[in-house]
Scaffold this motif. Sequence first.
Motif, PDB file in Angstrom:
ATOM      1  N   VAL A 166     -50.599 -21.224  -6.803  1.00 42.02           N
ATOM      2  CA  VAL A 166     -49.771 -21.112  -5.603  1.00 42.02           C
ATOM      3  C   VAL A 166     -48.789 -22.280  -5.573  1.00 42.02           C
ATOM      4  O   VAL A 166     -49.032 -23.327  -6.158  1.00 42.02           O
ATOM      5  CB  VAL A 166     -50.620 -21.120  -4.308  1.00 42.02           C
ATOM      6  CG1 VAL A 166     -51.309 -19.799  -4.103  1.00 42.02           C
ATOM      7  CG2 VAL A 166     -51.636 -22.237  -4.341  1.00 42.02           C
ATOM      8  N   GLU A 167     -47.669 -22.062  -4.890  1.00 36.89           N
ATOM      9  CA  GLU A 167     -46.636 -23.089  -4.858  1.00 36.89           C
ATOM     10  C   GLU A 167     -46.870 -24.079  -3.717  1.00 36.89           C
ATOM     11  O   GLU A 167     -47.333 -23.712  -2.630  1.00 36.89           O
ATOM     12  CB  GLU A 167     -45.258 -22.445  -4.712  1.00 36.89           C
ATOM     13  CG  GLU A 167     -44.829 -21.670  -5.944  1.00 36.89           C
ATOM     14  CD  GLU A 167     -43.398 -21.168  -5.840  1.00 36.89           C
ATOM     15  OE1 GLU A 167     -42.900 -21.018  -4.704  1.00 36.89           O
ATOM     16  OE2 GLU A 167     -42.772 -20.937  -6.896  1.00 36.89           O
ATOM     17  N   LEU A 168     -46.534 -25.329  -3.984  1.00 40.97           N
ATOM     18  CA  LEU A 168     -46.710 -26.410  -3.017  1.00 40.97           C
ATOM     19  C   LEU A 168     -45.374 -27.130  -2.849  1.00 40.97           C
ATOM     20  O   LEU A 168     -44.744 -27.495  -3.842  1.00 40.97           O
ATOM     21  CB  LEU A 168     -47.773 -27.380  -3.516  1.00 40.97           C
ATOM     22  CG  LEU A 168     -48.148 -28.566  -2.639  1.00 40.97           C
ATOM     23  CD1 LEU A 168     -48.697 -28.089  -1.298  1.00 40.97           C
ATOM     24  CD2 LEU A 168     -49.172 -29.444  -3.341  1.00 40.97           C
ATOM     25  N   PRO A 169     -44.914 -27.343  -1.611  1.00 38.90           N
ATOM     26  CA  PRO A 169     -43.655 -28.066  -1.408  1.00 38.90           C
ATOM     27  C   PRO A 169     -43.772 -29.521  -1.857  1.00 38.90           C
ATOM     28  O   PRO A 169     -44.803 -30.164  -1.659  1.00 38.90           O
ATOM     29  CB  PRO A 169     -43.432 -27.983   0.109  1.00 38.90           C
ATOM     30  CG  PRO A 169     -44.319 -26.893   0.588  1.00 38.90           C
ATOM     31  CD  PRO A 169     -45.491 -26.867  -0.346  1.00 38.90           C
ATOM     32  N   VAL A 170     -42.709 -30.027  -2.458  1.00 40.55           N
ATOM     33  CA  VAL A 170     -42.682 -31.417  -2.924  1.00 40.55           C
ATOM     34  C   VAL A 170     -41.311 -31.997  -2.607  1.00 40.55           C
ATOM     35  O   VAL A 170     -40.289 -31.324  -2.751  1.00 40.55           O
ATOM     36  CB  VAL A 170     -42.992 -31.499  -4.433  1.00 40.55           C
ATOM     37  CG1 VAL A 170     -42.063 -30.609  -5.241  1.00 40.55           C
ATOM     38  CG2 VAL A 170     -42.934 -32.920  -4.929  1.00 40.55           C
ATOM     39  N   SER A 171     -41.286 -33.228  -2.143  1.00 43.88           N
ATOM     40  CA  SER A 171     -40.019 -33.888  -1.827  1.00 43.88           C
ATOM     41  C   SER A 171     -39.172 -34.036  -3.082  1.00 43.88           C
ATOM     42  O   SER A 171     -39.689 -34.290  -4.173  1.00 43.88           O
ATOM     43  CB  SER A 171     -40.262 -35.271  -1.218  1.00 43.88           C
ATOM     44  OG  SER A 171     -40.906 -35.175   0.028  1.00 43.88           O
ATOM     45  N   SER A 172     -37.857 -33.889  -2.922  1.00 46.35           N
ATOM     46  CA  SER A 172     -36.946 -34.173  -4.028  1.00 46.35           C
ATOM     47  C   SER A 172     -37.071 -35.650  -4.379  1.00 46.35           C
ATOM     48  O   SER A 172     -37.534 -36.457  -3.555  1.00 46.35           O
ATOM     49  CB  SER A 172     -35.513 -33.853  -3.615  1.00 46.35           C
ATOM     50  OG  SER A 172     -35.082 -34.764  -2.607  1.00 46.35           O
ATOM     51  N   PRO A 173     -36.668 -36.064  -5.588  1.00 47.49           N
ATOM     52  CA  PRO A 173     -36.751 -37.490  -5.936  1.00 47.49           C
ATOM     53  C   PRO A 173     -36.002 -38.375  -4.946  1.00 47.49           C
ATOM     54  O   PRO A 173     -36.463 -39.473  -4.626  1.00 47.49           O
ATOM     55  CB  PRO A 173     -36.109 -37.550  -7.332  1.00 47.49           C
ATOM     56  CG  PRO A 173     -36.273 -36.195  -7.887  1.00 47.49           C
ATOM     57  CD  PRO A 173     -36.183 -35.255  -6.720  1.00 47.49           C
ATOM     58  N   GLU A 174     -34.874 -37.879  -4.453  1.00 44.27           N
ATOM     59  CA  GLU A 174     -34.075 -38.666  -3.507  1.00 44.27           C
ATOM     60  C   GLU A 174     -34.837 -38.899  -2.199  1.00 44.27           C
ATOM     61  O   GLU A 174     -34.904 -40.020  -1.691  1.00 44.27           O
ATOM     62  CB  GLU A 174     -32.746 -37.937  -3.223  1.00 44.27           C
ATOM     63  CG  GLU A 174     -31.827 -37.827  -4.426  1.00 44.27           C
ATOM     64  CD  GLU A 174     -32.187 -36.689  -5.377  1.00 44.27           C
ATOM     65  OE1 GLU A 174     -31.583 -36.615  -6.470  1.00 44.27           O
ATOM     66  OE2 GLU A 174     -33.075 -35.859  -5.030  1.00 44.27           O
ATOM     67  N   GLN A 175     -35.413 -37.825  -1.652  1.00 41.67           N
ATOM     68  CA  GLN A 175     -36.171 -37.973  -0.409  1.00 41.67           C
ATOM     69  C   GLN A 175     -37.457 -38.744  -0.648  1.00 41.67           C
ATOM     70  O   GLN A 175     -37.891 -39.530   0.206  1.00 41.67           O
ATOM     71  CB  GLN A 175     -36.487 -36.608   0.189  1.00 41.67           C
ATOM     72  CG  GLN A 175     -37.304 -36.697   1.483  1.00 41.67           C
ATOM     73  CD  GLN A 175     -37.444 -35.370   2.185  1.00 41.67           C
ATOM     74  OE1 GLN A 175     -36.465 -34.673   2.409  1.00 41.67           O
ATOM     75  NE2 GLN A 175     -38.665 -34.998   2.516  1.00 41.67           N
ATOM     76  N   ALA A 176     -38.074 -38.521  -1.805  1.00 34.90           N
ATOM     77  CA  ALA A 176     -39.347 -39.185  -2.118  1.00 34.90           C
ATOM     78  C   ALA A 176     -39.203 -40.702  -2.068  1.00 34.90           C
ATOM     79  O   ALA A 176     -40.065 -41.407  -1.524  1.00 34.90           O
ATOM     80  CB  ALA A 176     -39.851 -38.742  -3.487  1.00 34.90           C
ATOM     81  N   PHE A 177     -38.099 -41.220  -2.625  1.00 36.92           N
ATOM     82  CA  PHE A 177     -37.934 -42.671  -2.602  1.00 36.92           C
ATOM     83  C   PHE A 177     -37.664 -43.165  -1.177  1.00 36.92           C
ATOM     84  O   PHE A 177     -38.158 -44.236  -0.780  1.00 36.92           O
ATOM     85  CB  PHE A 177     -36.804 -43.117  -3.530  1.00 36.92           C
ATOM     86  CG  PHE A 177     -36.753 -44.611  -3.686  1.00 36.92           C
ATOM     87  CD1 PHE A 177     -37.679 -45.272  -4.474  1.00 36.92           C
ATOM     88  CD2 PHE A 177     -35.796 -45.368  -3.018  1.00 36.92           C
ATOM     89  CE1 PHE A 177     -37.662 -46.662  -4.598  1.00 36.92           C
ATOM     90  CE2 PHE A 177     -35.767 -46.751  -3.133  1.00 36.92           C
ATOM     91  CZ  PHE A 177     -36.707 -47.400  -3.928  1.00 36.92           C
TER      92      PHE A 177
END
Length: 283
Positions: A174-185
């Motif tokens: 199943v798919e899980l949402p993940v922050s983009s690298p920009e938002q993650a930092f």
Amino acid sequence: MENKFNPYPAYSKMSINFAVDFRYVLYSMNIENTNKINRLLQDYYPGKLYFSGSLKQYGYSDQLLKQYRNSGWLSALSKGVMYRAGDKLLSFPALACYNRQMGKSFHVAAHSALELNGFNHYVPMGKPVLIVGHLKQQTVPDWMKKNDFDRVMKFFSTETFIKPQMSTFDAGGVELPVSSPEQAFLECLLLSPKQYAFMDLFYIMEQLTTLRPEILQDLLENTDNLKVKRLFLYMAEKAGHYWFNLLDTGKVDTGAAKHQLAKNGVYVPKYKITVPKELYGYE
């Protein structure tokens, strides 16, 4: 030949018919129950969780689920939360299942999202830590806080990111949402210095050579946290990344008040922040 007297002939016939019908009902129920457990097992993948609140919509009663537990098909993690007996508890599928079955929106965030996007500089000691973001109105259930999973899940909620930038990650079925690298930092900066030391974050910043300026611009213009914006711009400029020069910093509101990020640090007038001496003097 003399017939034996039967005082209730009609009742006897009805009893026989009822017994036959009842056996048929039991047989049909057993087939249906078997089909239901087969459906659960056919849709299985490692680490999958089952939520009674969702299963009831598909005809799985509390009594039937209790039967599955008693027979050894399922084990209980918490009230209303189950997993396949003998299975290993995995954090990524657990979050994905919770989102999908219960209509939630938990996502992988901060350094955990950076790792999934190929940036592996931050390596915490001990059991891996999974940083999870969620909406303020969505509370974290107790079973998520247990130390039974392959990762220690730590949670935070914020409304800082008005226009979130997300992608999806295949969590083993199943798919899980993940922050983009920009938002993650930016999330890392938001959680500093409690979760992350400033110097550790700058070491990560040095590796972020491929951030997308258009995504950064959108995030910075639609983020209300002044500390996050000032610290990000300071670190990005200090790291000398090409994409920093492509940002229109004039459109980013950084406020007017001074902000002290570290005691006995160095004040940076351009960004109105006091940063640790170690960070300021790092070349």
